[in-house]
Design a protein around this motif. Structure first.
Motif, PDB file in Angstrom:
ATOM      1  N   LEU A 176       0.764  -1.258   0.128  1.00  0.00           N
ATOM      2  CA  LEU A 176       0.075   0.069   0.256  1.00  0.00           C
ATOM      3  C   LEU A 176       0.878   1.080   0.054  1.00  0.00           C
ATOM      4  O   LEU A 176       1.686   1.387   0.762  1.00  0.00           O
ATOM      5  N   LEU A 177       0.605   2.075  -0.998  1.00  0.00           N
ATOM      6  CA  LEU A 177       1.401   3.314  -1.106  1.00  0.00           C
ATOM      7  C   LEU A 177       0.314   4.433  -0.843  1.00  0.00           C
ATOM      8  O   LEU A 177      -0.680   4.693  -1.438  1.00  0.00           O
ATOM      9  N   ILE A 178       0.587   5.384   0.261  1.00  0.00           N
ATOM     10  CA  ILE A 178      -0.324   6.434   0.640  1.00  0.00           C
ATOM     11  C   ILE A 178       0.346   7.867   0.037  1.00  0.00           C
ATOM     12  O   ILE A 178       1.708   7.944   0.394  1.00  0.00           O
ATOM     13  N   ALA A 179      -0.060   8.460  -0.802  1.00  0.00           N
ATOM     14  CA  ALA A 179       0.288   9.547  -1.194  1.00  0.00           C
ATOM     15  C   ALA A 179      -0.260  10.820  -0.641  1.00  0.00           C
ATOM     16  O   ALA A 179      -1.631  11.157  -1.248  1.00  0.00           O
ATOM     17  N   ASP A 180       0.148  11.472   0.054  1.00  0.00           N
ATOM     18  CA  ASP A 180      -0.534  12.793   0.864  1.00  0.00           C
ATOM     19  C   ASP A 180      -0.192  14.121  -0.104  1.00  0.00           C
ATOM     20  O   ASP A 180       0.929  14.716   0.285  1.00  0.00           O
ATOM     21  N   GLU A 181      -1.099  14.388  -0.946  1.00  0.00           N
ATOM     22  CA  GLU A 181      -0.884  15.572  -1.705  1.00  0.00           C
ATOM     23  C   GLU A 181       0.636  15.668  -2.218  1.00  0.00           C
ATOM     24  O   GLU A 181       1.245  16.908  -2.051  1.00  0.00           O
ATOM     25  N   PRO A 182       0.776  14.651  -3.093  1.00  0.00           N
ATOM     26  CA  PRO A 182       2.250  14.591  -3.630  1.00  0.00           C
ATOM     27  C   PRO A 182       2.476  15.695  -4.647  1.00  0.00           C
ATOM     28  O   PRO A 182       3.693  15.624  -4.972  1.00  0.00           O
ATOM     29  N   THR A 183       1.688  16.403  -5.214  1.00  0.00           N
ATOM     30  CA  THR A 183       1.989  17.193  -6.336  1.00  0.00           C
ATOM     31  C   THR A 183       1.415  18.751  -5.942  1.00  0.00           C
ATOM     32  O   THR A 183       1.851  19.530  -6.846  1.00  0.00           O
ATOM     33  N   THR A 184       1.129  19.241  -4.802  1.00  0.00           N
ATOM     34  CA  THR A 184       0.579  20.439  -4.435  1.00  0.00           C
ATOM     35  C   THR A 184       1.827  21.318  -4.305  1.00  0.00           C
ATOM     36  O   THR A 184       1.690  22.460  -4.812  1.00  0.00           O
ATOM     37  N   ALA A 185       3.184  21.087  -4.111  1.00  0.00           N
ATOM     38  CA  ALA A 185       4.239  21.952  -4.093  1.00  0.00           C
ATOM     39  C   ALA A 185       4.819  21.975  -5.458  1.00  0.00           C
ATOM     40  O   ALA A 185       5.676  22.653  -5.520  1.00  0.00           O
ATOM     41  N   LEU A 186       4.088  21.417  -6.511  1.00  0.00           N
ATOM     42  CA  LEU A 186       4.979  21.403  -7.639  1.00  0.00           C
ATOM     43  C   LEU A 186       4.036  22.167  -8.812  1.00  0.00           C
ATOM     44  O   LEU A 186       2.779  22.308  -8.560  1.00  0.00           O
ATOM     45  N   ASP A 187       4.803  22.746  -9.726  1.00  0.00           N
ATOM     46  CA  ASP A 187       4.113  23.347 -10.793  1.00  0.00           C
ATOM     47  C   ASP A 187       3.232  22.464 -11.696  1.00  0.00           C
ATOM     48  O   ASP A 187       3.354  21.198 -11.541  1.00  0.00           O
ATOM     49  N   VAL A 188       2.201  23.006 -12.448  1.00  0.00           N
ATOM     50  CA  VAL A 188       1.266  22.074 -13.176  1.00  0.00           C
ATOM     51  C   VAL A 188       1.820  21.047 -14.226  1.00  0.00           C
ATOM     52  O   VAL A 188       1.499  20.058 -14.264  1.00  0.00           O
ATOM     53  N   THR A 189       2.872  21.605 -14.960  1.00  0.00           N
ATOM     54  CA  THR A 189       3.434  20.709 -15.718  1.00  0.00           C
ATOM     55  C   THR A 189       4.261  19.292 -14.967  1.00  0.00           C
ATOM     56  O   THR A 189       4.055  18.285 -15.497  1.00  0.00           O
ATOM     57  N   ILE A 190       4.947  19.827 -13.786  1.00  0.00           N
ATOM     58  CA  ILE A 190       5.514  18.622 -13.281  1.00  0.00           C
ATOM     59  C   ILE A 190       4.547  17.797 -12.601  1.00  0.00           C
ATOM     60  O   ILE A 190       4.659  16.646 -12.355  1.00  0.00           O
ATOM     61  N   GLN A 191       3.481  18.427 -12.092  1.00  0.00           N
ATOM     62  CA  GLN A 191       2.330  17.719 -11.283  1.00  0.00           C
ATOM     63  C   GLN A 191       1.982  16.823 -12.291  1.00  0.00           C
ATOM     64  O   GLN A 191       1.732  15.364 -11.963  1.00  0.00           O
ATOM     65  N   ALA A 192       1.561  17.073 -13.752  1.00  0.00           N
ATOM     66  CA  ALA A 192       0.994  15.992 -14.564  1.00  0.00           C
ATOM     67  C   ALA A 192       2.176  14.772 -14.883  1.00  0.00           C
ATOM     68  O   ALA A 192       1.686  13.760 -14.917  1.00  0.00           O
ATOM     69  N   GLN A 193       3.356  15.131 -14.825  1.00  0.00           N
ATOM     70  CA  GLN A 193       4.466  14.134 -15.039  1.00  0.00           C
ATOM     71  C   GLN A 193       4.392  13.301 -13.843  1.00  0.00           C
ATOM     72  O   GLN A 193       4.462  12.095 -13.908  1.00  0.00           O
ATOM     73  N   ILE A 194       4.298  13.649 -12.449  1.00  0.00           N
ATOM     74  CA  ILE A 194       4.256  12.910 -11.241  1.00  0.00           C
ATOM     75  C   ILE A 194       3.230  11.964 -11.230  1.00  0.00           C
ATOM     76  O   ILE A 194       3.227  10.813 -11.227  1.00  0.00           O
ATOM     77  N   LEU A 195       1.942  12.533 -11.596  1.00  0.00           N
ATOM     78  CA  LEU A 195       0.835  11.731 -11.707  1.00  0.00           C
ATOM     79  C   LEU A 195       0.791  10.512 -12.711  1.00  0.00           C
ATOM     80  O   LEU A 195       0.367   9.662 -12.480  1.00  0.00           O
ATOM     81  N   GLU A 196       1.442  10.833 -13.880  1.00  0.00           N
ATOM     82  CA  GLU A 196       1.539   9.894 -14.760  1.00  0.00           C
ATOM     83  C   GLU A 196       2.666   8.929 -14.402  1.00  0.00           C
ATOM     84  O   GLU A 196       2.395   7.463 -14.713  1.00  0.00           O
TER      85      GLU A 196
END
Length: 355
Positions: A176-196
């Motif tokens: 089980l991997l818990i991701a607590d707002e893992p993209t909040t501190a990142l800009d939108v482009t990097i956010q999309a990369q991390i989610l992918e």
């Protein structure tokens, strides 16, 4: 599907100078193997406290689990000692925190931080752990991994640091991997990369993910199911399609109405009026009633149960009672739902609108 995690009537409180803060008030949900469950809601709704309770990371003695069960593969981990939990953390359950700079030790090389759980939990030699650390950095998309493991966190960009944090979390192949707002501190482009990246990693490792966020837009393409939290309770839960295309709780309507899409068509975003309640003295009845323009008189007296919408969809609102007036989501929410469909940002919807 096989259940990996089953949380039953979880209650978490904090002792403060002002009294007992009832942060989580009887939360129940489950996570299947290989599934992604997103937990969404405003700040203060109890999302992060719930997941910290799963890992027994509540600040003690102020924070404590008051009641409930947390069954990991059928075993209740609430009663486990700190020493027993240390064996579970990293090996069976891992967490990706919000800010990578506070998650990483600035005085230690990145490679050493990835190797640490491998040596502790997997009993690997340093040479074997170093090989695995390089593999993990390559898995999370960091080029020239054999050189980068010798560098320090400050030598990485924000997005790269978050990838390192994900590599550490994945080191021992957790169930089980818990991701607590893992993209909040990142800009939108990097956010999309991390989610992918997280979606790709899940396909390769078949791990389960609990994804915590206040942003429904982030959830749209990652989650299989969505739980909406408010005032320490789950007020609606269902598949991602059900939450985005057939929401039933006025709070979910409010979250959707405040979510921008690429197809807003000039309409204003709608803010939810008021503020969340004081959890040292939770309101009687429905906690969302003071902010709910569709509240009924019964909302002030009785807390609504979770009404069944379908086998996978439940919502805690008296509007679903058979005697309640039939109220549809406001036009702003319907337009937002249509905008999601038109731009293909929701699960299972192609950009041209075809399934």
């Amino acid at each position: 599907m096989d259940k990996l995690l089953d949380v039953k009537d979880l209650k978490v409180s904090f002792n403060t100078f002002s009294g007992e803060v009832q942060a989580v008030r009887g939360v129940s949900f489950d996570v299947n193997k290989g599934e992604t469950l997103a937990i969404v809601g405003e700040s203060g709704s109890g999302k992060s406290v719930t997941t910290k309770a799963l890992m027994q990371l509540l600040p003690k003695p102020q924070g404590f689990i008051k009641d409930g069960q947390i069954l990991l593969e059928g075993e209740d981990i609430v009663q486990k000692s700190e020493k027993e939990m240390q064996k579970l953390r990293g090996q069976d359950i891992s967490m990706i925190f919000q800010d990578p700079m506070t998650s990483l030790n600035p005085t230690m090389k990145v490679g050493t931080q990835i190797m640490e759980p491998l040596i502790k939990h997997q009993k690997m030699s340093r040479a074997k752990a170093k090989e695995r650390a390089i593999e993990l950095l390559e898995l999370v998309g960091i080029p020239d991994a054999s050189t980068r493991i010798t560098q320090y966190p400050h030598q990485f960009s924000g997005g790269m640091r978050q990838r390192v944090v994900i590599a550490i979390a994945l080191a021992c192949d957790p169930k089980l991997l818990i991701a607590d707002e893992p993209t909040t501190a990142l800009d939108v482009t990097i956010q999309a990369q991390i989610l992918e990246l997280m979606k790709d990693i899940q396909r390769k490792t078949e791990s389960s993910i609990i994804f915590i966020t206040h942003d429904l837009g982030v959830v749209a393409n990652v989650a299989d199911r969505v739980a909406v939290m408010y005032a320490g309770k789950i007020v609606e839960i269902g598949t991602a399609d059900e939450i985005f295309y057939n929401p039933k709780h006025p709070y979910t309507w409010g979250l959707l109405g405040s979510m921008p899409t690429l197809d807003n068509d000039g309409y204003d975003l709608i803010a939810i009026p008021g503020s969340p309640p004081d959890m040292t003295d939770p309101p009687k009845g429905d906690a969302f009633a003071p902010r709910n323009e569709y509240a009924l008189k019964i909302d002030e007296e009785l807390e609504p149960p979770l009404f069944k919408v379908s086998d996978t969809h439940y919502a805690a609102t008296w509007l679903l009672h058979e005697d309640a007036p039939k109220i549809e989501p406001p036009e702003s929410v319907k337009r937002r739902m249509q905008g999601i469909a038109n731009t293909g940002t929701a699960p299972g919807v192609a950009k041209d609108g075809e399934k």
